[in-house]
Design a protein around this motif. Structure first.
Motif, mmCIF file in Angstrom:
data_model
loop_
_atom_site.group_PDB
_atom_site.id
_atom_site.type_symbol
_atom_site.label_atom_id
_atom_site.label_comp_id
_atom_site.label_asym_id
_atom_site.label_seq_id
_atom_site.Cartn_x
_atom_site.Cartn_y
_atom_site.Cartn_z
ATOM 1 N N ASP A 366 0.832 -1.203 0.000
ATOM 2 C CA ASP A 366 0.000 0.000 0.000
ATOM 3 C C ASP A 366 0.869 1.257 0.000
ATOM 4 N N ASP A 367 0.317 2.348 0.432
ATOM 5 C CA ASP A 367 0.936 3.674 0.411
ATOM 6 C C ASP A 367 2.326 3.662 1.067
ATOM 7 N N TRP A 411 0.023 -0.097 -4.647
ATOM 8 C CA TRP A 411 -0.902 1.037 -4.458
ATOM 9 C C TRP A 411 -0.433 2.242 -5.263
ATOM 10 N N ARG A 443 -5.879 16.228 2.971
ATOM 11 C CA ARG A 443 -4.795 15.311 3.337
ATOM 12 C C ARG A 443 -3.454 15.831 2.784
ATOM 13 N N LYS A 476 -3.963 -1.070 -6.657
ATOM 14 C CA LYS A 476 -5.035 -0.441 -5.886
ATOM 15 C C LYS A 476 -4.971 1.036 -6.266
ATOM 16 N N ASP A 478 -6.127 4.527 -5.667
ATOM 17 C CA ASP A 478 -6.750 5.288 -4.583
ATOM 18 C C ASP A 478 -7.038 6.719 -5.032
ATOM 19 N N GLY A 529 -11.414 4.517 0.960
ATOM 20 C CA GLY A 529 -12.478 3.522 1.103
ATOM 21 C C GLY A 529 -13.442 3.691 -0.042
ATOM 22 N N ASP A 548 -13.052 2.265 4.306
ATOM 23 C CA ASP A 548 -11.899 2.212 5.215
ATOM 24 C C ASP A 548 -12.300 1.631 6.562
HETATM 25 C C1 DGJ Z 1 -7.036 5.320 1.817
HETATM 26 C C2 DGJ Z 1 -7.387 3.895 1.534
HETATM 27 O O1 DGJ Z 1 -8.753 3.707 1.643
HETATM 28 C C3 DGJ Z 1 -6.618 3.001 2.484
HETATM 29 O O2 DGJ Z 1 -7.002 1.666 2.304
HETATM 30 C C4 DGJ Z 1 -5.154 3.195 2.238
HETATM 31 O O3 DGJ Z 1 -4.813 2.754 0.965
HETATM 32 C C5 DGJ Z 1 -4.784 4.649 2.435
HETATM 33 N N1 DGJ Z 1 -5.608 5.516 1.648
HETATM 34 C C6 DGJ Z 1 -3.351 4.892 2.090
HETATM 35 O O4 DGJ Z 1 -3.027 6.199 2.101
#
Ligand code: DGJ
Length: 741
Positions: A366-367, A411, A443, A476, A478, A529, A548
């Motif tokens: 992920d991130d 991600w 953010r 993923k 986002d 999410g 989320d």
């Molecule tokens: C929001 C996503 O919904 C999370 O699952 C995760 O990937 C974070 N961002 C990471 O910054």
């Protein structure tokens, strides 16, 4: 499936189960006659037209006190006429007027269904699956043509609609309102159902009685949003999940939308849906075309579950596309909730090793893996590996994960940039912002101007580079903030009303380019999410992160609501650690998995922190899911008990032929010495005998008994525990397997 009575100009779309009927009025506008359960194809239905002389109305022709658009049920109403309800279309011409009176010109019937350029759309694969009628309308004064497209499907009780605008004049026209559909129902005795919420509580089911005036849901955030889903249903007051009439309206669009139900003072109900007209103004040059997103309307007389099953089947098989559409989705593990931004390559490999031992098939990083990304202040826009964390780069890590027998996923947040990034330093003008005004952040990040081709290109090049070098099977995608101060430096002032829509077209374009270049790539969409969990995204990304909020109890509501429109195959659902990150709740490990099985299943925790007993449980869960995932993904889904109404959530996924089913029952709070409970099941064969297996329970019963009397529950609160061992605790769940013997 489409009949036209040439003389009366009545169009009847009929697939044997549903009918959609409209006609051409004497005035040339389109009138609506009927939508619902199939009617006989032989009648013309013009006697359904109701109108009357009513004081204070305005009439179309002098001497006639009878024909007013205000009192005629319409199909795609214009603006500025004697109809005072919200129109479907509003266009202004060179003289500054906004009057639109589209007149019928003709029609053509097409076999199948055409794609919509640059937009998501349902599709057909074989001849005979669908028929489309295109109705040509024209406002000669404006030089505007409208081509209304209606598709009826052979196998789904749905009508898909969209509209093409063409400017045949010599001067630009400005479109202020271009709804994808509009329909006038003969009465308004309905309740509306919407899916609304906020971050971490997306798509809660909300039911409202319709009354005079407007009931609407919308987004102005630049994405479909956590707050309201681009969906609306109508149900009769006595409609339940299992029975009664229900209509569903779903927009295949991921940007600003409006879905509106307007009840007039004669109890006529107009439903419109499309791009939100607020903030929208599209300049249509001479000769140019504008195409609206597609709206899908479903009718069911089998309650809200019937409506959902129509959406599920259509969206799973004829909206989702590509390599992954029908394939079993890999069980994944994602490191986000376990590590956030802080990890090393060794941490990840330790993490992955245990996952591989548990039978998990896909490791998702992920991130935090790129640029100078150690928190949410920097790095977005720089899609190259952070070598401090990943000394061997993404290629090196992906190789090592591959050697463990797992696929590797990554991600991205392609649409965003931090001020502290190389991309921003090189191109500060790439963000959406209004010149001379301050720009808001979300953010600590800014939205890249995806209405500009060169911005989309700049991101595509980076993504292409990394995806073509490393073995990446999944991404993923986002998107963690809404758009504000919407303005694009690349467009002239009179085109600024196009930017929200052009932005989404840019997002769709990048998706399309990626899946064209990497057809086997599995994309999971995400927006903090479920902030962009809509039918539009499903065309590009066959699964999406639902929320989320990964707490199992919260998820019963979120997944319950999501299932109104979206199939289980697309709902990313993971087992996460306890106390839960979002709500601090501690739920049994079993409950977390039972709830997540009814989705694209995975884990979101550090397996190395689990006990041996829990690891053994993970192995069994993974094995169970692999064995049964196709039933969950492709079965018929039935909501049985609503967590919005009861202390329980219960749902069922059944094979379409009724041979096998799983029933998930989650009790929220424990009860003491509660009543005996049974659960009436759905979708079984009445004459077949079934074996029912729960954790403690095992017996045989016929389908009719299970559907009429109900299946016994082994709920610990009701004193029915077979071996007497269970004590009563909060957040328990049971999973039952029902198999024809
Ligand atoms: C929001 C996503 O919904 C999370 O699952 C995760 O990937 C974070 N961002 C990471 O910054």
């Amino acid at each position: 499936m489409i009949t036209v009575s040439e003389q009366e100009k009545v169009f009847h779309l009929n697939n044997g189960r549903i009918s959609y009927i409209f006609y051409v009025m004497e005035s040339g506008q389109l009138g609506h006659l009927y939508f619902g359960k199939a009617l006989n194809r032989d009648a013309d239905y013009l006697h359904m037209v109701e109108t009357a002389y009513r004081p204070m109305s305005t009439y179309m022709t002098e001497g006639d006190m009878y024909h007013s658009y205000e009192h005629l049920r319409q199909e795609y109403p214009g603006f500025g006429t004697s109809d005072y309800r919200y129109p479907a279309v509003e266009v202004s011409g060179p003289d500054g007027s906004s009057l639109v009176k589209p007149q019928y010109q003709g029609f053509r019937i097409l076999e199948g269904k055409k794609p919509l350029p640059g937009l998501p759309a349902t599709y057909v694969e074989e001849p005979g699956e669908a028929s489309t009628v295109e109705i040509s309308m024209r406002d000669d004064w404006l030089g505007l043509a409208l081509i209304l497209s209606y598709t009826i499907f052979r196998d789904f009780d749905a009508v898909a609609r969209s509209v093409r605008f063409v400017n045949h004049s010599k001067t630009p026209l400005f479109i202020g309102r271009a709804m994808s559909m509009s329909v006038d129902f003969a009465d308004a005795d309905y309740e509306s159902v919407q899916l609304s919420g906020a971050w971490a509580r997306e798509r809660y089911v909300q039911v409202r009685s319709l009354g005079p005036g407007v009931t609407s849901v919308s987004s102005m955030r630049g994405h479909s949003s956590h707050h309201h889903n681009p969906f609306l249903a109508l149900k009769r007051k006595n409609t339940t999940e299992q029975s009664g009439e229900a209509y569903g309206f779903s927009l295949l669009y991921s940007g600003n939308f409006l879905a509106q139900a307007e009840v007039d003072n004669y109890n006529v109900l107009r439903v419109t849906m499309g791009i939100n007209p607020f903030g929208f103004r599209w300049k249509l040059e001479p000769g140019a075309e504008f195409v609206t997103p597609e709206a899908v309307t479903v009718y069911s007389e089998e309650g809200l579950n019937g409506m959902s099953r129509q959406f599920h089947r259509l969206y799973r098989t004829r909206l989702a596309r590509g390599f992954w559409r029908d394939r079993e989705r890999p069980v994944l593990i994602n490191n986000w909730e376990a590590t956030n931004f802080t990890y090393t390559e060794e941490d990840l490999l330790r993490f992955a090793k245990t996952a591989a031992e548990c039978g998990i098939e896909l490791f998702v990083l992920d991130d935090g893996w790129f640029g100078n990304r150690n928190d949410d202040m920097s790095g977005l826009g720089d899609w190259t590996a952070n070598r401090q964390k990943l000394p061997h780069g993404i290629e090196g890590l992906a190789e090592k994960i591959g050697a463990m027998g797992m696929k590797f996923g990554l991600w991205f947040e392609p649409e965003m940039v931090n001020r502290d990034s190389d991309l921003f330093r090189a191109h500060p003008d790439y963000i959406i912002q209004t010149p001379g005004r301050s720009v808001s952040h979300g953010r600590n990040q800014f939205v890249l101007d995806f209405s500009r081709r060169e911005v989309v290109d700049a991101i595509y090049v980076q993504l292409y580079e990394i995806l073509s070098k490393a073995r990446i099977s999944y991404i993923k995608w986002d998107m963690n903030r809404s758009i504000s101060e919407c303005y694009s430096a690349a467009y002239p002032p009179e085109r600024q009303g196009e930017i929200y829509h052009r932005y989404i077209l840019g997002v769709y374009e990048l998706h399309e380019r990626l899946i064209t270049a990497f057809p086997k790539l599995l994309i999971e969409s995400c927006s903090s999410g479920g902030g962009r969990f809509d039918a539009g995204m499903l065309y590009y990304a066959p699964q999406g992160w639902v929320s989320d909020d990964s707490d199992a109890i919260e998820r019963t509501k979120i997944q319950y609501g999501t299932s109104y429109v979206y199939p289980l195959s697309c709902m990313g659902a993971h087992v996460s650690a306890c106390p839960n990150d979002q709500v601090g709740r501690i739920t049994p490990f079993e409950t977390r998995a039972n709830v997540a099985f009814t989705g694209a299943f995975g884990y979101e925790l550090d397996l190395n922190r689990l006990s041996e007993e829990e690891i053994a449980l993970v192995k069994r869960q993974v094995e169970f899911y692999k064995k049964n995932r196709s039933l969950f993904a492709k079965g018929d889904f039935y909501r049985l008990i609503s967590p919005f109404e009861e202390n329980f959530a219960a749902w069922e996924a059944a094979e379409p032929d009724g041979q096998r089913a799983f029933v998930t029952v989650t009790r929220i709070l424990s009860e003491v010495n509660g009543p005996y409970r049974r659960l009436r099941l759905c979708g079984l064969c009445p004459d077949r005998k079934y074996r029912i297996r729960g954790k403690y329970l095992s017996y045989e019963a016929y389908g009719d008994e299970l559907m009429q009397f109900g299946m016994r529950l082994e709920d610990k609160s009701s004193g029915q525990v077979i071996d007497g061992s269970g004590h009563c605790e909060d957040f328990c769940s049971d999973l039952y397997e029902i198999t024809a013997v």
